[in-house]
Motif scaffolding. Structure first.
Motif, PDB file in Angstrom:
ATOM      1  N   THR A  73    -103.824  35.407  92.362  1.00 43.41           N
ATOM      2  CA  THR A  73    -105.172  35.561  91.809  1.00 43.41           C
ATOM      3  C   THR A  73    -105.238  36.355  90.512  1.00 43.41           C
ATOM      4  OG1 THR A  73    -105.572  37.532  93.180  1.00 43.41           O
ATOM      5  CG2 THR A  73    -106.171  35.379  94.107  1.00 43.41           C
ATOM      6  N   ALA A  74    -104.215  37.143  90.197  1.00 43.52           N
ATOM      7  CA  ALA A  74    -104.269  37.950  88.975  1.00 43.52           C
ATOM      8  C   ALA A  74    -104.316  37.053  87.743  1.00 43.52           C
ATOM      9  CB  ALA A  74    -103.069  38.890  88.899  1.00 43.52           C
ATOM     10  N   ARG A  75    -105.111  37.442  86.765  1.00 40.19           N
ATOM     11  CA  ARG A  75    -105.286  36.651  85.545  1.00 40.19           C
ATOM     12  C   ARG A  75    -104.847  37.467  84.341  1.00 40.19           C
ATOM     13  NH1 ARG A  75    -110.080  35.220  81.977  1.00 40.19           N
ATOM     14  NH2 ARG A  75    -111.049  37.069  82.878  1.00 40.19           N
ATOM     15  N   VAL A  76    -104.076  36.847  83.466  1.00 46.59           N
ATOM     16  CA  VAL A  76    -103.624  37.486  82.225  1.00 46.59           C
ATOM     17  C   VAL A  76    -104.314  36.802  81.057  1.00 46.59           C
ATOM     18  CG1 VAL A  76    -101.639  37.865  80.702  1.00 46.59           C
ATOM     19  CG2 VAL A  76    -101.404  38.197  83.173  1.00 46.59           C
ATOM     20  N   ARG A  77    -104.912  37.592  80.195  1.00 46.54           N
ATOM     21  CA  ARG A  77    -105.619  37.036  79.040  1.00 46.54           C
ATOM     22  C   ARG A  77    -105.487  37.975  77.853  1.00 46.54           C
ATOM     23  NH1 ARG A  77    -110.567  39.471  77.974  1.00 46.54           N
ATOM     24  NH2 ARG A  77    -111.284  40.950  79.577  1.00 46.54           N
ATOM     25  N   ARG A  78    -105.694  37.412  76.661  1.00 46.60           N
ATOM     26  CA  ARG A  78    -105.687  38.229  75.453  1.00 46.60           C
ATOM     27  C   ARG A  78    -107.071  38.826  75.233  1.00 46.60           C
ATOM     28  NH1 ARG A  78    -104.040  36.461  69.223  1.00 46.60           N
ATOM     29  NH2 ARG A  78    -104.417  38.527  68.293  1.00 46.60           N
ATOM     30  N   PHE A  79    -107.103  40.114  74.985  1.00 44.88           N
ATOM     31  CA  PHE A  79    -108.368  40.814  74.761  1.00 44.88           C
ATOM     32  C   PHE A  79    -108.686  40.800  73.275  1.00 44.88           C
ATOM     33  CE2 PHE A  79    -110.773  44.611  73.674  1.00 44.88           C
ATOM     34  CZ  PHE A  79    -111.798  44.590  74.600  1.00 44.88           C
ATOM     35  N   SER A  80    -109.901  40.477  72.937  1.00 44.93           N
ATOM     36  CA  SER A  80    -110.328  40.468  71.538  1.00 44.93           C
ATOM     37  C   SER A  80    -111.729  41.038  71.450  1.00 44.93           C
ATOM     38  CB  SER A  80    -110.302  39.042  70.968  1.00 44.93           C
ATOM     39  OG  SER A  80    -111.166  38.192  71.721  1.00 44.93           O
ATOM     40  N   GLY A  81    -112.105  41.397  70.261  1.00 44.94           N
ATOM     41  CA  GLY A  81    -113.439  41.942  70.056  1.00 44.94           C
ATOM     42  C   GLY A  81    -113.415  43.450  69.932  1.00 44.94           C
ATOM     43  N   GLY A  82    -114.599  44.029  69.814  1.00 42.48           N
ATOM     44  CA  GLY A  82    -114.689  45.476  69.660  1.00 42.48           C
ATOM     45  C   GLY A  82    -114.150  45.922  68.314  1.00 42.48           C
ATOM     46  N   ASP A  83    -113.505  47.056  68.298  1.00 41.07           N
ATOM     47  CA  ASP A  83    -112.946  47.605  67.069  1.00 41.07           C
ATOM     48  C   ASP A  83    -111.465  47.299  66.908  1.00 41.07           C
ATOM     49  OD1 ASP A  83    -115.435  48.723  66.538  1.00 41.07           O
ATOM     50  OD2 ASP A  83    -114.951  50.581  67.620  1.00 41.07           O
ATOM     51  N   LEU A  84    -110.959  46.329  67.654  1.00 39.01           N
ATOM     52  CA  LEU A  84    -109.532  46.008  67.588  1.00 39.01           C
ATOM     53  C   LEU A  84    -109.220  45.293  66.277  1.00 39.01           C
ATOM     54  CD1 LEU A  84    -107.056  46.275  69.515  1.00 39.01           C
ATOM     55  CD2 LEU A  84    -107.441  43.884  70.132  1.00 39.01           C
ATOM     56  N   PRO A  85    -108.330  45.849  65.433  1.00 36.29           N
ATOM     57  CA  PRO A  85    -107.985  45.177  64.163  1.00 36.29           C
ATOM     58  C   PRO A  85    -107.326  43.826  64.405  1.00 36.29           C
ATOM     59  CG  PRO A  85    -107.257  47.480  64.180  1.00 36.29           C
ATOM     60  CD  PRO A  85    -107.666  47.147  65.587  1.00 36.29           C
ATOM     61  N   ASP A  86    -107.381  42.963  63.399  1.00 40.72           N
ATOM     62  CA  ASP A  86    -106.809  41.619  63.540  1.00 40.72           C
ATOM     63  C   ASP A  86    -105.305  41.654  63.765  1.00 40.72           C
ATOM     64  OD1 ASP A  86    -109.311  40.553  63.199  1.00 40.72           O
ATOM     65  OD2 ASP A  86    -109.075  40.214  61.036  1.00 40.72           O
TER      66      ASP A  86
END
Length: 294
Positions: A167-180
């Motif tokens: 059931t664990a899911r791995v995804r890339r986090f984007s948004g917020g103040d995260l630089p490109d």
């Protein structure tokens, strides 16, 4: 540890046609309730030999009261009515190893998790004794066709681990103040609990080395760290995080990555395709001065 006889269900190798469906349902209910034949017999007040005959199909026409007591003791319900008016019911998940038999032709316990034994590492009894260090001709005993875990605590932990992996899911986090140029991946459970995280950033090799040489990539990735919550380690989540990073960075045209690791982190990165570079610095640590007593 495992035992191949003490918990084996007392059933025949083949089922009679009339009782096969009822037997399979009872075994599936026992598995869902995590009860052995002996335990279900004690809860229901039905003798274990009677339960064994019903599950094997040898009891062609068991009494309704007997079946009702067994089903209710295993957490199921018995419904009677016309087919058109019968309420919709969900059958329990079938026993996954119901077709497997031991060397005596008996089924393995329905409430346990059974797996085939191909080598000593598959059999806890041999694994703890480090049989895998011996050649096959020196094994103290022949390997059984299958094994299972009798200890309830170990069994529950094994099922919990399998559920987390599923059931664990791995995804890339984007948004917020995260630089490109900063990459972050997270491992989450269905309820949103964060159980793992990977951070990395892009850099230009030209800026690092000060000059360009043939074959130098325009961009490369630097792995800043992989962290998995202590309870969820050794479940493959760290490898899934690193694999997700490699997949997405290659999709973005980045083929090179650098990392500094120590301990189990080295094994993790080697398993994911990284190689040790002798010219890279080793991991260093600065600790506070030791206090002297005396």
């Amino acid at each position: 540890m495992t035992d191949e006889t003490d918990e084996t269900d007392e059933t025949d190798e083949t089922d009679e046609t009339d009782g096969a469906d009822l037997g399979r349902v009872l075994r599936a209910l026992r598995r869902r309730a995590d009860l052995s034949q002996r335990q279900l017999a004690e809860r229901s007040g039905v003798p274990q030999p009677t339960l064994a005959r019903i599950e094997s199909g040898r009891a062609v026409d068991p009494r309704f009261r007997t079946v009702e007591r067994l089903v209710r003791a295993a957490g199921g319900d018995v419904a009677i009515g016309m087919p058109s008016a019968a309420p919709a019911t969900t059958e329990p998940t079938p026993v996954p190893h119901d077709d497997m038999r031991d060397e005596a032709g008996r089924r393995y316990p329905a409430h346990l998790d059974v797996w085939e034994v191909h080598e000593p590492r598959d059999w806890p009894g041999a694994w703890w004794a480090e049989w895998y260090r011996l050649p096959p001709e020196r094994y103290p005993l022949p390997l059984p066709p299958a094994a299972y875990e009798v200890n309830r605590r170990y069994r529950d932990n094994r099922r919990w681990c399998a559920e987390v992996r599923r059931t664990a899911r791995v995804r890339r986090f984007s948004g917020g103040d995260l630089p490109d140029t900063c990459w972050r991946f997270v491992a989450e459970l269905p309820d949103g609990e964060l159980v793992g995280e990977l951070r990395a950033h892009e850099r230009s090799p030209l800026l690092e080395y000060g000059e360009w040489y043939p074959g130098m990539p325009e961009r490369e990735m630097v792995l800043d760290g992989v962290l998995v919550a202590a309870r969820y380690r050794r479940l493959g989540l760290g490898r899934r995080l690193v694999t997700a990073l490699i997949t997405e960075m290659r999709a973005a045209g980045i083929d090179s990555a650098a990392a500094i690791a120590e301990g189990f982190g080295i094994e993790l990165l080697l398993a994911c395709g990284f190689e040790i570079e002798a010219r890279r610095p080793a991991a260093l640590r600065l600790s506070p001065p030791r206090r002297r007593y005396g």
